[in-house]
Scaffold this motif. Structure first.
Motif, PDB file in Angstrom:
ATOM      1  N   UNK A  16      54.848  42.674  27.059  1.00 57.32           N
ATOM      2  CA  UNK A  16      53.747  41.916  27.436  1.00 57.32           C
ATOM      3  C   UNK A  16      52.838  41.831  27.120  1.00 57.32           C
ATOM      4  N   UNK A  17      52.550  40.932  26.352  1.00 56.08           N
ATOM      5  CA  UNK A  17      51.841  40.190  25.709  1.00 56.08           C
ATOM      6  C   UNK A  17      50.281  39.743  26.322  1.00 56.08           C
ATOM      7  N   UNK A  18      48.853  39.938  26.322  1.00 58.52           N
ATOM      8  CA  UNK A  18      48.093  40.468  26.761  1.00 58.52           C
ATOM      9  C   UNK A  18      47.512  39.212  26.938  1.00 58.52           C
ATOM     10  N   UNK A  19      47.815  37.967  26.754  1.00 57.23           N
ATOM     11  CA  UNK A  19      47.648  36.086  26.864  1.00 57.23           C
ATOM     12  C   UNK A  19      48.325  35.589  28.228  1.00 57.23           C
ATOM     13  N   UNK A  20      49.509  36.415  28.423  1.00 57.31           N
ATOM     14  CA  UNK A  20      50.192  36.118  29.545  1.00 57.31           C
ATOM     15  C   UNK A  20      49.576  37.211  30.622  1.00 57.31           C
ATOM     16  N   UNK A  21      49.068  38.486  30.313  1.00 59.58           N
ATOM     17  CA  UNK A  21      48.576  38.826  31.584  1.00 59.58           C
ATOM     18  C   UNK A  21      47.551  37.519  32.405  1.00 59.58           C
ATOM     19  N   UNK A  22      46.723  37.494  31.047  1.00 63.27           N
ATOM     20  CA  UNK A  22      45.480  36.810  31.161  1.00 63.27           C
ATOM     21  C   UNK A  22      46.221  35.528  32.127  1.00 63.27           C
ATOM     22  N   UNK A  27      47.564  34.238  40.245  1.00 59.19           N
ATOM     23  CA  UNK A  27      49.719  33.890  40.950  1.00 59.19           C
ATOM     24  C   UNK A  27      49.734  33.908  42.308  1.00 59.19           C
ATOM     25  N   UNK A  28      50.508  33.466  42.836  1.00 60.57           N
ATOM     26  CA  UNK A  28      50.682  34.535  44.297  1.00 60.57           C
ATOM     27  C   UNK A  28      52.173  35.566  43.484  1.00 60.57           C
ATOM     28  N   UNK A  29      52.814  35.350  43.506  1.00 55.81           N
ATOM     29  CA  UNK A  29      53.914  35.308  42.924  1.00 55.81           C
ATOM     30  C   UNK A  29      54.442  35.246  41.456  1.00 55.81           C
ATOM     31  N   UNK A  43      56.292  47.856  35.614  1.00 57.04           N
ATOM     32  CA  UNK A  43      55.457  48.609  35.999  1.00 57.04           C
ATOM     33  C   UNK A  43      53.923  47.127  36.077  1.00 57.04           C
ATOM     34  N   UNK A  44      53.137  46.854  35.206  1.00 53.25           N
ATOM     35  CA  UNK A  44      52.308  46.248  34.287  1.00 53.25           C
ATOM     36  C   UNK A  44      52.482  44.513  35.018  1.00 53.25           C
ATOM     37  N   UNK A  45      53.179  44.164  35.006  1.00 48.67           N
ATOM     38  CA  UNK A  45      53.473  43.322  36.246  1.00 48.67           C
ATOM     39  C   UNK A  45      52.968  43.488  37.927  1.00 48.67           C
ATOM     40  N   UNK A  46      53.121  44.239  38.077  1.00 48.82           N
ATOM     41  CA  UNK A  46      53.277  44.756  40.178  1.00 48.82           C
ATOM     42  C   UNK A  46      51.328  45.156  39.775  1.00 48.82           C
ATOM     43  N   UNK A  47      51.135  44.966  38.561  1.00 46.29           N
ATOM     44  CA  UNK A  47      49.519  45.820  38.956  1.00 46.29           C
ATOM     45  C   UNK A  47      48.938  43.805  39.069  1.00 46.29           C
TER      46      UNK A  47
END
Length: 155
Positions: A16-22, A27-29, A43-47
């Motif tokens: 999971x790339x930090x650029x995509x986390x940003x 987003x709503x979903x 787990x990271x996406x759920x945060x």
């Protein structure tokens, strides 16, 4: 239709790339269209936001147990069907009233419309594959219009 947005990601394969986390913040979903790679990604996406995910052909072990093969959801009055590989489509989209199909697997970002159904593949977000770009998609619900934007990064 209120102004809302869905982050669409696929084929992370454990990265999971930090650029995509940003890009996904706000987003709503989040929809993950399979080949997540490991539960840490979930787990990271759920945060960041609520996550709807399906399993891909590379999701093994517990991910294979906890993630469904396909999923159908309603968002902002649109019926969205999620499946990893379009070649394994297991429903009649017209009969089911599907408006949007989200897929992964090919690692190729694209959108197309067929028979009044919008098909979206966000591309591959994880490790670089061949010479394909690394990408995700954001689906915007604005007034009565849907807009899709692909976000690319260089590896």
């Amino acid at each position: 239709m209120k102004n809302k947005k869905i982050g669409i990601i696929s084929d992370t394969h454990g990265l999971l790339r930090k650029e995509f986390i940003k890009e996904l913040k706000g987003v709503n979903l989040i929809i993950h269209a399979g080949d997540m790679g490991n539960e840490d990604i979930l787990n990271e996406l759920n945060k960041i936001s609520k996550v709807i995910s399906v399993r891909g052909n590379c999701d093994k072990g517990n991910l294979k147990k906890i993630l469904p093969f396909s999923e159908m959801i309603e968002f902002q009055g649109k019926c969205i069907y999620i499946i990893h590989d379009i070649n394994t489509l297991d429903i009649d989209l017209k009969v089911a009233g599907v408006d949007i199909v989200v897929v992964g697997h090919s690692h190729i970002a694209c959108k197309m419309e067929k028979d009044n159904v919008l098909f979206i593949n966000p591309g591959g977000a994880g490790p670089k594959r061949f010479n394909l770009p690394i990408s995700i998609a954001i689906l915007y619900f604005e007034s009565n219009e849907l807009k899709i934007k692909f976000k690319y990064i260089k590896d």
